[in-house]
Design a protein around this motif. Structure first.
Motif, PDB file in Angstrom:
ATOM      1  N   LEU A   3      -0.310  13.911  -0.208  1.00  0.00           N
ATOM      2  CA  LEU A   3      -0.447  12.189   0.064  1.00  0.00           C
ATOM      3  C   LEU A   3      -1.227  11.803  -1.276  1.00  0.00           C
ATOM      4  O   LEU A   3      -1.143  10.665  -1.899  1.00  0.00           O
ATOM      5  N   HIS A   4      -2.586  12.071  -1.271  1.00  0.00           N
ATOM      6  CA  HIS A   4      -2.805  11.925  -3.158  1.00  0.00           C
ATOM      7  C   HIS A   4      -2.083  12.108  -4.023  1.00  0.00           C
ATOM      8  O   HIS A   4      -2.150  10.552  -4.961  1.00  0.00           O
ATOM      9  N   ALA A   5      -1.468  13.024  -4.154  1.00  0.00           N
ATOM     10  CA  ALA A   5      -0.554  12.966  -5.175  1.00  0.00           C
ATOM     11  C   ALA A   5       0.376  11.997  -5.619  1.00  0.00           C
ATOM     12  O   ALA A   5       1.005  11.279  -6.350  1.00  0.00           O
ATOM     13  N   ASP A   6       1.238  11.403  -4.052  1.00  0.00           N
ATOM     14  CA  ASP A   6       2.213  10.469  -3.980  1.00  0.00           C
ATOM     15  C   ASP A   6       1.606   9.426  -4.579  1.00  0.00           C
ATOM     16  O   ASP A   6       2.181   8.148  -4.811  1.00  0.00           O
ATOM     17  N   ALA A   7       0.467   8.976  -3.752  1.00  0.00           N
ATOM     18  CA  ALA A   7      -0.069   7.787  -3.969  1.00  0.00           C
ATOM     19  C   ALA A   7      -0.485   7.395  -5.448  1.00  0.00           C
ATOM     20  O   ALA A   7       0.268   6.209  -5.631  1.00  0.00           O
ATOM     21  N   LEU A   8      -1.658   8.358  -5.939  1.00  0.00           N
ATOM     22  CA  LEU A   8      -1.497   7.955  -7.695  1.00  0.00           C
ATOM     23  C   LEU A   8      -0.030   8.074  -8.300  1.00  0.00           C
ATOM     24  O   LEU A   8      -0.188   7.171  -8.810  1.00  0.00           O
ATOM     25  N   PRO A  45     -18.049   4.722  -0.794  1.00  0.00           N
ATOM     26  CA  PRO A  45     -17.498   4.088  -0.391  1.00  0.00           C
ATOM     27  C   PRO A  45     -16.062   2.455  -0.225  1.00  0.00           C
ATOM     28  O   PRO A  45     -16.032   1.446   0.193  1.00  0.00           O
ATOM     29  N   ASP A  46     -15.345   3.633  -0.847  1.00  0.00           N
ATOM     30  CA  ASP A  46     -14.029   2.763  -1.348  1.00  0.00           C
ATOM     31  C   ASP A  46     -12.479   3.694  -0.630  1.00  0.00           C
ATOM     32  O   ASP A  46     -13.074   5.245  -1.320  1.00  0.00           O
ATOM     33  N   HIS A  47     -11.749   3.782  -0.243  1.00  0.00           N
ATOM     34  CA  HIS A  47     -10.522   4.408  -0.056  1.00  0.00           C
ATOM     35  C   HIS A  47      -9.006   3.631   0.490  1.00  0.00           C
ATOM     36  O   HIS A  47      -9.602   2.571   0.732  1.00  0.00           O
ATOM     37  N   LEU A  48      -8.312   4.375   0.335  1.00  0.00           N
ATOM     38  CA  LEU A  48      -7.188   3.854   0.667  1.00  0.00           C
ATOM     39  C   LEU A  48      -6.828   3.189   1.736  1.00  0.00           C
ATOM     40  O   LEU A  48      -7.250   4.213   2.451  1.00  0.00           O
ATOM     41  N   THR A  49      -5.848   2.443   1.745  1.00  0.00           N
ATOM     42  CA  THR A  49      -5.302   2.185   4.037  1.00  0.00           C
ATOM     43  C   THR A  49      -3.734   1.953   2.742  1.00  0.00           C
ATOM     44  O   THR A  49      -3.954   1.124   1.542  1.00  0.00           O
ATOM     45  N   ALA A  50      -3.310   1.481   4.234  1.00  0.00           N
ATOM     46  CA  ALA A  50      -1.495   1.310   4.318  1.00  0.00           C
ATOM     47  C   ALA A  50      -1.516   0.266   5.026  1.00  0.00           C
ATOM     48  O   ALA A  50      -1.701   0.703   5.520  1.00  0.00           O
ATOM     49  N   GLY A  51      -0.822  -1.009   4.718  1.00  0.00           N
ATOM     50  CA  GLY A  51      -0.371  -1.893   5.334  1.00  0.00           C
ATOM     51  C   GLY A  51       1.484  -2.576   5.754  1.00  0.00           C
ATOM     52  O   GLY A  51       1.888  -1.765   4.405  1.00  0.00           O
ATOM     53  N   THR A  52       2.232  -3.013   6.261  1.00  0.00           N
ATOM     54  CA  THR A  52       3.225  -3.817   6.284  1.00  0.00           C
ATOM     55  C   THR A  52       3.457  -4.831   7.275  1.00  0.00           C
ATOM     56  O   THR A  52       2.477  -5.015   8.187  1.00  0.00           O
ATOM     57  N   THR A  86       3.095  10.591   2.332  1.00  0.00           N
ATOM     58  CA  THR A  86       3.299   8.848   1.376  1.00  0.00           C
ATOM     59  C   THR A  86       2.452   8.051   1.851  1.00  0.00           C
ATOM     60  O   THR A  86       2.604   8.263   3.353  1.00  0.00           O
ATOM     61  N   LEU A  87       2.149   7.738   1.098  1.00  0.00           N
ATOM     62  CA  LEU A  87       1.439   6.276   1.604  1.00  0.00           C
ATOM     63  C   LEU A  87       2.206   5.064   1.680  1.00  0.00           C
ATOM     64  O   LEU A  87       2.460   4.346   3.005  1.00  0.00           O
ATOM     65  N   ALA A  88       3.811   5.564   1.286  1.00  0.00           N
ATOM     66  CA  ALA A  88       4.596   4.336   2.485  1.00  0.00           C
ATOM     67  C   ALA A  88       4.655   4.588   3.946  1.00  0.00           C
ATOM     68  O   ALA A  88       4.870   4.012   4.827  1.00  0.00           O
ATOM     69  N   GLY A  89       4.923   5.958   3.969  1.00  0.00           N
ATOM     70  CA  GLY A  89       4.812   6.717   5.389  1.00  0.00           C
ATOM     71  C   GLY A  89       3.993   6.311   5.751  1.00  0.00           C
ATOM     72  O   GLY A  89       3.834   5.981   7.814  1.00  0.00           O
ATOM     73  N   HIS A 129     -11.394  -1.586   1.377  1.00  0.00           N
ATOM     74  CA  HIS A 129     -10.391  -1.030   1.962  1.00  0.00           C
ATOM     75  C   HIS A 129      -9.240  -1.592   0.431  1.00  0.00           C
ATOM     76  O   HIS A 129      -9.951  -3.179  -0.044  1.00  0.00           O
ATOM     77  N   LEU A 130      -9.271  -0.764  -0.411  1.00  0.00           N
ATOM     78  CA  LEU A 130      -7.898  -0.552  -1.699  1.00  0.00           C
ATOM     79  C   LEU A 130      -6.545  -0.296  -0.605  1.00  0.00           C
ATOM     80  O   LEU A 130      -6.048   0.636  -0.440  1.00  0.00           O
ATOM     81  N   ASP A 131      -6.094  -1.906   0.307  1.00  0.00           N
ATOM     82  CA  ASP A 131      -5.315  -2.005   0.821  1.00  0.00           C
ATOM     83  C   ASP A 131      -3.859  -2.069   0.361  1.00  0.00           C
ATOM     84  O   ASP A 131      -3.827  -3.108  -0.852  1.00  0.00           O
ATOM     85  N   VAL A 132      -3.277  -0.903  -0.146  1.00  0.00           N
ATOM     86  CA  VAL A 132      -1.480  -0.924   0.089  1.00  0.00           C
ATOM     87  C   VAL A 132      -0.476  -2.093   0.836  1.00  0.00           C
ATOM     88  O   VAL A 132      -0.625  -0.995   1.952  1.00  0.00           O
ATOM     89  N   ARG A 133       0.090  -3.099   0.286  1.00  0.00           N
ATOM     90  CA  ARG A 133       0.658  -3.854   1.490  1.00  0.00           C
ATOM     91  C   ARG A 133       2.270  -3.940   1.218  1.00  0.00           C
ATOM     92  O   ARG A 133       2.932  -3.729   0.387  1.00  0.00           O
ATOM     93  N   PHE A 134       3.299  -3.162   2.170  1.00  0.00           N
ATOM     94  CA  PHE A 134       5.094  -2.141   1.910  1.00  0.00           C
ATOM     95  C   PHE A 134       5.226  -4.078   3.452  1.00  0.00           C
ATOM     96  O   PHE A 134       5.108  -4.646   4.214  1.00  0.00           O
ATOM     97  N   VAL A 135       6.159  -4.181   2.902  1.00  0.00           N
ATOM     98  CA  VAL A 135       6.923  -5.085   3.451  1.00  0.00           C
ATOM     99  C   VAL A 135       8.250  -4.109   4.227  1.00  0.00           C
ATOM    100  O   VAL A 135       8.789  -3.105   3.976  1.00  0.00           O
ATOM    101  N   ALA A 136       8.672  -5.053   5.916  1.00  0.00           N
ATOM    102  CA  ALA A 136       9.492  -4.470   6.321  1.00  0.00           C
ATOM    103  C   ALA A 136      10.277  -5.630   7.613  1.00  0.00           C
ATOM    104  O   ALA A 136      10.070  -7.098   7.914  1.00  0.00           O
TER     105      ALA A 136
END
Length: 184
Positions: A3-8, A45-52, A86-89, A129-136
């Protein structure tokens, strides 16, 4: 690939649409390069999150959830979990879990980045939260249901969004509409 490698890889290759988004992209990449555990909730104090952000078939409505802890309207999203590859997952899983929808037409390319402080996420103190946002896009006539993480899940007309919605959410909505229908 982890997951880390995918996100990077995803964030290294992503083309940010604005200088502000590019600054966040660089911040996220630097975080991941410095933190081998940077995708996981325990990274303080920081970590990735993901949303849609979910739009309806016409992109005239967005599906938002009234977050149980924050008591504010947001797109769907959350923390990376064991088994995520995966981050998208992560973003897709969170959207399905929190919306109650059975399927989504999910775009696996990030749409927007947002860094935000969260006071209730970790007992050690405020985290970012270091949020990576997607669309669906939801199927026609999709009926959502409320999950245990939300007080409410509801379709909102783009022209009548809930009061107090963050500026970043308005930006994400514009991006989602442009991606799904080619219009703002």
């Amino acid at each position: 690939m982890s997951l880390h490698a995918d996100a990077l890889a995803v964030l290294t290759d992503w083309h940010a649409p604005t200088p502000a988004q590019e600054a966040l992209r660089v911040r996220y990449v630097e975080h991941l390069r410095a933190q081998p555990e940077g995708t996981w909730r325990h990274c303080f104090p920081d970590h990735l999150t993901a949303g849609t952000l979910v739009v309806d078939a016409t992109a005239d409505h967005v599906l938002l959830n009234l977050h149980r802890k924050a008591r504010r309207w947001f797109a769907f999203g959350g923390h990376c979990e064991p088994g995520d590859t995966t981050l998208a997952g992560v973003a897709h899983r969170e959207a399905l879990e929190e919306s109650g929808l059975a399927s989504l037409d999910f775009d696996p390319v990030p749409a927007h980045l947002d860094e935000h402080a969260v006071a209730f996420c970790d007992p050690r103190g405020e985290v970012h939260h270091l949020d990576v946002r997607f669309v669906a896009r939801a199927p026609i006539a999709a009926e959502p249901s409320t999950s245990e993480e939300s007080l409410d899940v509801r379709w909102w007309p783009v022209g009548a969004l809930p009061e107090g919605l963050e500026a970043e959410m308005h930006d994400l909505i514009a991006i989602a509409r442009a991606r799904t229908l080619g219009r703002p």
